[in-house]
Design a protein around this motif. Structure first.
Motif, short mmCIF file in Angstrom:
data_model
loop_
_atom_site.label_atom_id
_atom_site.label_comp_id
_atom_site.label_asym_id
_atom_site.label_seq_id
_atom_site.Cartn_x
_atom_site.Cartn_y
_atom_site.Cartn_z
N PRO B 289 -8.38 -6.68 0.19
CA PRO B 289 -7.37 -7.65 -0.28
C PRO B 289 -6.55 -7.12 -1.47
O PRO B 289 -5.50 -7.68 -1.76
CB PRO B 289 -8.20 -8.87 -0.69
N THR B 290 -7.07 -6.10 -2.14
CA THR B 290 -6.32 -5.54 -3.26
C THR B 290 -6.11 -4.06 -3.02
O THR B 290 -7.07 -3.32 -2.78
CB THR B 290 -7.10 -5.75 -4.58
N ILE B 291 -4.86 -3.63 -3.07
CA ILE B 291 -4.53 -2.22 -2.90
C ILE B 291 -3.87 -1.77 -4.19
O ILE B 291 -2.90 -2.37 -4.66
CB ILE B 291 -3.54 -2.01 -1.73
N VAL B 292 -4.42 -0.70 -4.78
CA VAL B 292 -3.86 -0.18 -6.03
C VAL B 292 -3.38 1.23 -5.76
O VAL B 292 -4.14 2.05 -5.25
CB VAL B 292 -4.93 -0.14 -7.14
N SER B 293 -2.14 1.51 -6.11
CA SER B 293 -1.65 2.86 -5.88
C SER B 293 -1.50 3.61 -7.18
O SER B 293 -0.72 3.23 -8.06
CB SER B 293 -0.32 2.86 -5.15
N ALA B 294 -2.26 4.70 -7.29
CA ALA B 294 -2.08 5.60 -8.42
C ALA B 294 -1.21 6.78 -8.02
O ALA B 294 -1.08 7.75 -8.76
CB ALA B 294 -3.43 6.08 -8.94
N ALA B 295 -0.58 6.67 -6.85
CA ALA B 295 0.50 7.61 -6.52
C ALA B 295 1.73 7.13 -7.28
O ALA B 295 1.79 5.98 -7.71
CB ALA B 295 0.75 7.62 -5.02
N LEU B 487 -0.61 -5.83 -3.89
CA LEU B 487 -0.31 -4.42 -4.15
C LEU B 487 -0.01 -4.21 -5.62
O LEU B 487 0.83 -4.92 -6.20
CB LEU B 487 0.90 -3.95 -3.31
N TRP B 488 -0.69 -3.24 -6.21
CA TRP B 488 -0.56 -2.95 -7.64
C TRP B 488 -0.23 -1.49 -7.87
O TRP B 488 -0.59 -0.63 -7.06
CB TRP B 488 -1.87 -3.30 -8.37
N LEU B 489 0.42 -1.22 -8.99
CA LEU B 489 0.74 0.16 -9.36
C LEU B 489 -0.16 0.59 -10.52
O LEU B 489 -0.40 -0.20 -11.44
CB LEU B 489 2.20 0.28 -9.79
#
Lengths: 537, 518, 398
Positions: B289-295, B487-489
């Motif tokens: 349910p939570t996607i974090v992108s460190a790209a 979606l998080w950055l």
């Protein structure tokens, strides 16, 4: 005889301040070192029959509120709008600028259909920023480091103005203030020529290049002329820029003020920490209850005030005030109108500003030269032929051409300019024009070449900086000219600054002179008829 | 299949910091990294296997203390080989100036007393301002709108901190805030070497010259960093930079993060306007349910999410993120110890003879050209690990400025850049050319290709005033959240930027934990 | 081709029909529209209006901005761009649509023509190339300004089906919002049953080189009923009666608004019926969902019937006598309904509860002086005038 106010320098800001004070009933005298009036807003016959606007050359920023208060149209001031403009490209073409929106759009579309349509949103964005900034021009900046009621009230006023904007608008504004014009234009446009044209206002007069952060703000400074009409509308003063200072002088004299020319100020007289008058070159003294200096802050305090009278920290800050000149000027008398084969017959482009720099990169490279301490080998010029619109400035059939040039550093390789440097600089400019106008050199009757050296020597602008101080954030608003002294007051009581070293800075705008007069009149509690900035509706 | 509360994309320092913090906050986290081993820009060992094995980053100066402590790095094999590293401002004549202690607390070498005093005063002032900015680093950037749920107390504290500087210092802060660093240095200092090294440090890793307005603030940001518990200090981990990555990976695993290497995410699954999972290049799908992108933000939004899931204005903002990398990375293997005219090789060596040298090197890159005389920062890791004079040595240098989009093509530019760099090195270390057994120069485009950093910029987006704090990477996504629910950055492209810090990832995790119900 | 560089000699361009319109424009009244010269009135606005409502009228549509959108991603692209579900628009059909910025504020409205599976024509009032191009990122689609490539003509009025039949184009089976094609002098004439008058009418699209022959054929075919060339004044009156809105008359496009409070959402312009939240993501969707769920729209767009017979142009609206609640954007004395009608922005919730009644403050210029009128107004349904003939298929014979 004693005056209520003595003003050093008969430039436009000194005269504006004098006019307001005289109208409030003060007995004022303006002292000018040159034999003529006007400072950097002058019309001078430097070649027989030709009138040169030999310093400033366009009228755009002068505040209409001041024109109205001081009745300048009544005293002879007429402003004639540009009718066109062009950027010449190296491939023999050009980008024309028209007053008509649709003609302009189709002209842009020759370079990029997308840019042609992007221009409207760009103009809208710029206008939004202008609408925020414009009211600040005619207000004394608050000092954010004090808790004085007036400063707090002014800060609160500013806060409310910001608070009226949406979050995205505030963010856009902060970005705009801090970014480079090159980056900003890249976000809107794709055509290098269109970007080169639009970047012009961001570099004129500054010691920045179009890729320097902060240059986008400078664009705003030049666009504030006529916010609710044409964004960035510029015009010529009929009879040359001296028409402005002539009208101001007439207005001043009608209110009983005096102007004395031909003798400069040697020293501001200070007694017990208060300014009490002036000593002129040759020793004559003028007593005055207060002194206003239209000279830049460096010249005022480092050359004409006894250093012992000043707090050392203040002097140190004045010494560090940045006044690096970046521009030069060629004033040319022409035997006939120059011919530009690129332009179609009958085109109105010559009735406006002409540019020969067709990319932001060329502007930036010209700036790299300045940073390295040499004049630009491929300079940027903002050139116009006022006589195309105003025939009073030259004999019939002949023309006056004004070329504003960037970049020219205050020193060449760390040493002073020589006459040979100056002539080489002039030749570079003339060669550049001749590339686009065959036969141009044969039409030149006379050319006055002005580098920062000449500008300083004649007009007294330290290092030839036309704004009396660079327009970067560290020298704007409450930082201008020195933090803690941005309210026209100085450490010496009754000595005031009224020139462009003070907020809101340079350009033939009149706002520093007007704001300084407002502060003095507030100080003296004299009744005054001074218009607030027109409301932005 | 195991189910996860959150998936973190990208196993660099920020990704690992974020995943660990989320795990410690009670989430079951899957960390996906495209490379063979986690670490991103900190990957690499001591270079024992050659020049090409050296990591991109070569010094520690921004490591977030929350990350250091929160991940128990010291328990996972991390220690310092050198703390409080000195800097030698190299002179081509051997008249070096050594800046000892954090940000040059003391200076040794030939220098006038006036300059010593002036630097002491200026340094104190700059550190004071930097100190006032430190609390911002650990904060989700505030929003400008009223009633936007800002941490008003925290902000008020920071504001008060600035006012506490006193009236004159507060005024001076406002003046210096957006000034260019060259003017400040020229106003206060006369020594060319000192001004050169400070100007170099101010613009290191940025796309600014020292004469660009706003460059002082970038310097303050650097001074706000810390290493080994000391503000504005430089440090070198024992065993090379790769040990930071290894320690973080061990810590993440120990805290319960499921780490999968060699897992390149092809796209983020969006269903009903929510991020619900990721699809790998292999076609494998993971859901959470939570996607974090460190790209980087550009890559995340435009490639992994795709413009069609976003609004056009938002896409414009994303494309407008400026991410020009201005630095090249040089790795050299040497057959013996080089001699920089007697300089102590266990210091950081900087070649930036004066302000104009830095500015002129920057000029070229504005036009996509290679500077004739680049400026650089050199670290010789082997000198810290006790290598002898005749032992092989490794040299790592950050060379500025290098064009991010070379006009004449990458290969030609790289060759030219290497030649020009070696030319400058030879002037400062005569004979070094003869010691080179292997060399590698990474241009910004190479760095982009190898590490996925847009434009080769270390910060996944230039760290410049108009891209800082609530404008980083741009206003719509400055609080780590995105318009797509779930979606998080968390990359360096978000506040407060990169530099082997983990702060952005940690901040993002804190934000997520406070916003997403358990 | 004329030298592109000489446009400064004629800032405004003429349309493909200019020769005929100039001849008919005995008053010589012109106004600019999107860079072209258009007639405001040719002879007499009232007679021209009468032709729209009673016989047949011809109006030059050439300046309308037309973007040609083609490519395999065209449907997806347009679904992302606009509010309605384009996949439900059949080939050879037209729908009225609108599009928004990220904040869910209107950028423009217009008509979308589906000319093929992957070929569309978007007709609108303002220029949007940068927005359309940036919206295309990530879609297989190409966008081109086709304004100059197509001459457009609006044929409106009860007799228009008969006129077309007389001209050799049988449109008896053509339903509202549908497109048909006819051979014309070796080319193809496209006819859509669309218009801006709320009456029976058609829009004709032809290559510019055949504009004048088409014009002549229609004028000849319509001579029996007194077909007239009409100007924008008459058309504007008809469109207000039909309750249609015009960009920059009834709302300011969000990318043009200098004043932030001038922008309007579809909810605030009564265009929310277009929004299809179920079709997937589109520009402004998130903002519009939020606006829907929080009822945060500040404005309503209403039709007003105002007492008296004075047109209420730009009147300020009040609840009772002193609380300002809105502004009239378009107004007219409507000949066909014999009432003073207006379109207006009204602050919510006064569109449903103006306790003191709605009043319009009208300034009527009468012999140099303004006569200030406070007139009672009533919210009524749009359109003000909707004759059944506009939709009848086959069309009746008048």
């Amino acid at each position: 005889m004693s005056y209520d106010a003595a003003i050093i320098g008969a430039g436009h800001n000194g005269l504006v301040a004098a006019c307001y004070l005289a109208r409030a009933g003060l007995k004022v005298v303006v002292v000018e070192k040159n034999d003529w009036i006007g400072g950097a807003a002058v019309s001078r016959e430097l070649h027989p029959g030709f009138t040169y606007s030999n310093c400033s050359y366009v009228c755009s920023l002068f505040r209409p509120e001041i024109m109205r208060d001081l009745e300048l149209p009544k005293y002879g001031l007429q402003v004639l709008p540009y009718e066109g403009g062009a950027v010449f490209t190296r491939d023999g073409g050009y980008l024309a600028i028209f007053r008509d929106h649709d003609a302009n759009r189709r002209e842009f579309a020759r370079y990029s259909p997308r840019d042609a349509e992007a221009y409207d949103r760009y103009s809208r964005d710029i206008m939004r920023h202008c609408r925020f900034i414009r009211p600040l021009l005619m207000r004394t900046p608050p000092d954010p480091a004090t808790f004085r009621p007036r400063d707090l009230a002014e800060l609160a006023w500013l806060g409310r103005k910001v608070g009226e904007m949406s979050e995205s608008q505030i963010c856009d504004m902060i970005r705009f203030w801090t970014m480079s014009i090159s980056d900003f234009l890249d976000e809107h446009f794709e055509s290098p020529v269109i970007k080169a044209y639009l970047a012009v206002s961001a570099i004129i007069g500054t010691a920045l290049g179009p890729m320097s952060p902060g240059s986008a703000y400078v664009l705003l400074h030049h666009y504030m002329g006529d916010v609710d009409g044409n964004v960035g509308a510029w015009g010529f003063a009929r009879g040359g820029m001296g028409a402005i200072t002539q009208a101001l002088t007439a207005s001043l004299r009608a209110s009983g003020g005096e102007v004395r020319t031909g003798k400069g100020v040697e020293q501001v007289l200070v007694r017990n920490g208060r300014a009490v008058g002036l000593r002129l070159d040759g020793g004559e003294e003028i007593a005055a209850k207060r002194v206003l200096s239209n000279m830049d802050v460096k010249r005022t305090f480092l050359k004409h005030v006894d250093r012992d009278e000043l707090p050392p920290d203040f002097t140190r800050r004045v010494e560090r005030f940045k006044t690096r000149g970046s521009s030069g000027k060629l004033n040319i008398a022409l035997d006939a109108a120059p011919h530009f084969p690129a332009l179609p017959e009958g085109a109105p482009m010559l009735k406006g500003d002409l540019h020969f720099t067709d990319s932001v990169e060329r502007m930036e490279r010209a700036y790299d030269d300045w940073k390295a301490g040499r004049f630009s080998r491929d300079p940027f010029q903002d050139t116009m032929i006022p006589t195309m619109i105003d025939p009073t400035m030259a004999p019939p059939g002949k023309h006056f051409m004004s070329c504003f040039i960037q970049y020219a550093p205050p020193k060449i390789d760390g040493r002073d300019w020589t006459d040979a440097d100056r002539d080489a600089f002039g030749q570079t400019v003339i060669d550049q024009i001749a590339e686009y106008s065959p036969g141009f050199k044969d039409r030149v009757l006379h050319a006055e070449i002005r580098t920062p050296r000449e500008l300083e020597a004649e007009v007294g602008l330290t290092e030839g900086n036309i704004f009396q101080g660079e327009l970067t954030f560290d020298q704007l608003l409450f930082n201008r000219p020195v933090p803690g002294y941005a309210q026209y007051k100085t450490p010496i009581r009754d000595l005031w600054l009224c020139g462009s070293s003070a907020h809101p800075g340079g350009g033939v705008m009149g706002a520093p002179g007007r704001n300084a007069a407002a502060e003095i009149l507030r100080d003296t509690r004299a009744p005054t008829e001074m218009r607030e900035a027109y409301a932005v509706v | 299949m195991q189910s996860f509360d959150a998936i973190v994309i990208g196993g660099g320092t920020n990704g690992m910091a974020c995943a660990t913090r989320l795990t410690k906050g009670g989430k079951r986290v899957l960390l996906l990294d495209a490379a063979d081993r986690p670490g991103g820009a900190a990957i690499g060992g001591d270079g024992a296997s050659g020049a090409s094995q050296m990591p991109l980053a070569h010094l520690l100066m921004m490591l977030d203390p929350r990350v250091h402590a929160g991940m128990d790095l010291d328990q996972h094999g991390f220690s310092y080989a050198a703390t409080d590293l000195a800097t030698t401002a190299l002179s081509a004549t051997g008249d070096h100036l050594v800046l000892e202690g954090p940000a040059g607390a003391s200076l040794s070498g030939s220098l006038s007393d006036t300059d010593r005093d002036a630097w002491a005063t200026l340094r104190k002032r700059l550190l004071t301002y930097a100190e006032a900015l430190v609390p911002f680093r650990a904060l989700t950037p505030p929003r400008i709108a009223r009633k936007a749920g800002n941490d008003m107390l925290g902000l008020a504290k920071i504001g008060l901190g600035l006012r506490r500087l006193g009236r004159d210092e507060f005024r001076e802060f406002l003046r210096l805030f957006l000034i260019n660093v060259a003017d400040v240095l020229e106003d206060d200092l006369t020594d060319e070497r000192l001004r050169g090294v400070l100007a170099f440090d101010a613009v290191l890793g940025s796309w600014l010259g020292p004469r660009s307005p706003n460059s002082l603030l970038v310097y303050l940001n650097r001074l706000a960093g810390e290493a080994a518990g000391t503000r504005a200090a430089l440090a070198l981990p024992k065993g090379g930079m790769g040990t930071v990555a290894d320690a973080m990976a061990r810590s993440a695993a120990a805290s319960g993060v499921t780490l999968q290497s060699g897992a390149r995410v092809e796209r983020i699954l969006i269903e009903d306007d929510r991020a619900t999972g990721v699809v790998l290049t292999t076609g494998e799908t993971y859901r959470a349910p939570t996607i974090v992108s460190a790209a980087g933000p550009k890559q995340t939004l435009l490639e992994l999410v795709g413009a069609r899931h976003l609004d056009t204005g938002f896409v414009r903002h994303t494309r407008n993120i400026r991410s020009r990398g201005g630095a090249a990375k040089l790795h050299i293997a040497l057959t013996a110890r080089p001699d920089f005219r007697g300089a102590d090789l266990a210091t950081r060596l900087v070649i930036a003879p004066d302000i104009n040298a830095v500015e002129t090197a920057f000029n070229a890159t504005k036009y996509g050209e290679v500077p004739e005389r680049p400026v650089m920062e050199i670290v010789i890791p082997t000198a810290h690990e006790g290598a002898g004079a005749d032992d092989p040595h490794l040299l790592s240098a950050i060379v500025q400025f290098a064009p991010h989009d070379p006009r004449d093509g990458l290969d030609k530019a790289r060759k030219q850049m290497l030649a020009n760099t070696l030319g400058v090195l030879e002037d400062h270390a005569p004979g070094i050319g003869g010691l080179i057994s292997e060399s590698e120069l990474l241009m910004p485009q190479d760095i982009e290709a190898r590490y996925g950093m847009a434009g080769g910029n270390w910060h996944h987006g230039e760290l410049s005033v108009e891209q800082m704090l609530f404008l980083r990477p741009f206003a719509d996504v400055a609080q780590y959240s995105t318009p797509i629910a779930g979606l998080w950055l968390a990359s360096a492209g978000s506040h407060p930027g990169g530099g082997i810090s983990g702060a952005a990832g940690w901040n993002a995790a804190e934000r997520i934990l406070s916003r997403v119900a358990a | 081709m004329k030298d592109l560089r000489h446009h400064f000699e004629a800032p405004l361009r003429t349309t493909a029909f200019h020769e005929r319109i100039a001849a008919a424009n005995v008053l010589n009244e012109w106004a600019p529209w999107a860079g072209y010269t258009t007639a405001t009135v040719l002879e007499d606005a009232e007679t021209e209006y009468t032709a729209i409502r009673n016989t047949a009228s011809l109006y030059d549509l050439c300046p309308m901005i037309k973007y040609r959108i083609t490519g395999s991603g065209a449907v997806d692209y347009l679904n992302r761009l606009t509010l309605r579900d384009v996949s439900r628009l059949p080939v050879d059909a037209v729908h009225y649509t609108a599009w928004c910025d990220d904040q869910g504020k209107l950028l423009d409205d217009g008509t979308l023509f589906r000319l093929g599976e992957t070929e569309f024509l978007l007709c609108c009032q303002e220029r949007h190339l940068p927005w359309l191009a940036d919206s295309a990122i990530g879609f297989d689609v190409s966008i081109r300004d086709a304004t100059d490539e197509i001459a457009g003509l609006s044929l409106q009025g009860p007799c228009t089906a008969a006129v077309l039949t007389e001209a050799g184009f049988d449109v008896s089976a053509l339903k509202p919002f549908r497109i048909a094609r006819y051979p014309f002098q070796g080319s193809t004439l496209t006819i859509s049953r669309t218009g801006f008058t709320g009456d029976l009418g058609y829009e004709l699209w032809i290559e510019p080189g055949l504009a004048l022959p088409l014009w002549d054929r229609l004028m000849e075919a319509g001579s029996y009923c007194g077909i007239r060339t009409v100007g924008s004044t008459a058309l504007n009156l008809a469109r207000i009666e039909a309750g249609f809105i015009t960009t920059n008359a009834d709302f300011v496009p969000a990318d043009q608004a200098v004043r932030e409070d001038r922008v309007r959402s579809p909810y605030e312009m009564a265009l929310d019926w277009m929004i299809d939240f179920g079709k997937g993501h589109f520009n402004g969707r998130r903002a519009l969902l939020k606006e829907r769920d929080t009822q945060s729209g500040e404005w309503a767009f209403v039709a007003l019937d105002i007492e008296g017979n004075v047109a209420a142009d730009h009147a300020i609206l009040y609840d009772g006598r002193d609380r300002e609640i809105g502004q009239v954007t378009s107004a007219a004395w409507s000949p066909v309904t014999k009432s003073s009608i207006a379109l207006a922005h009204m602050r919510r919730p006064y569109d449903t509860k103006a306790k003191g009644g709605i009043w319009a403050e009208i300034y009527a210029l009468r012999e140099l002086h303004y006569v200030k009128l406070m007139m009672k107004a009533e919210i009524v349904a749009r359109p003000f005038f909707a004759p059944p003939r506009r939709r009848a298929t086959p069309p009746g014979r008048f």
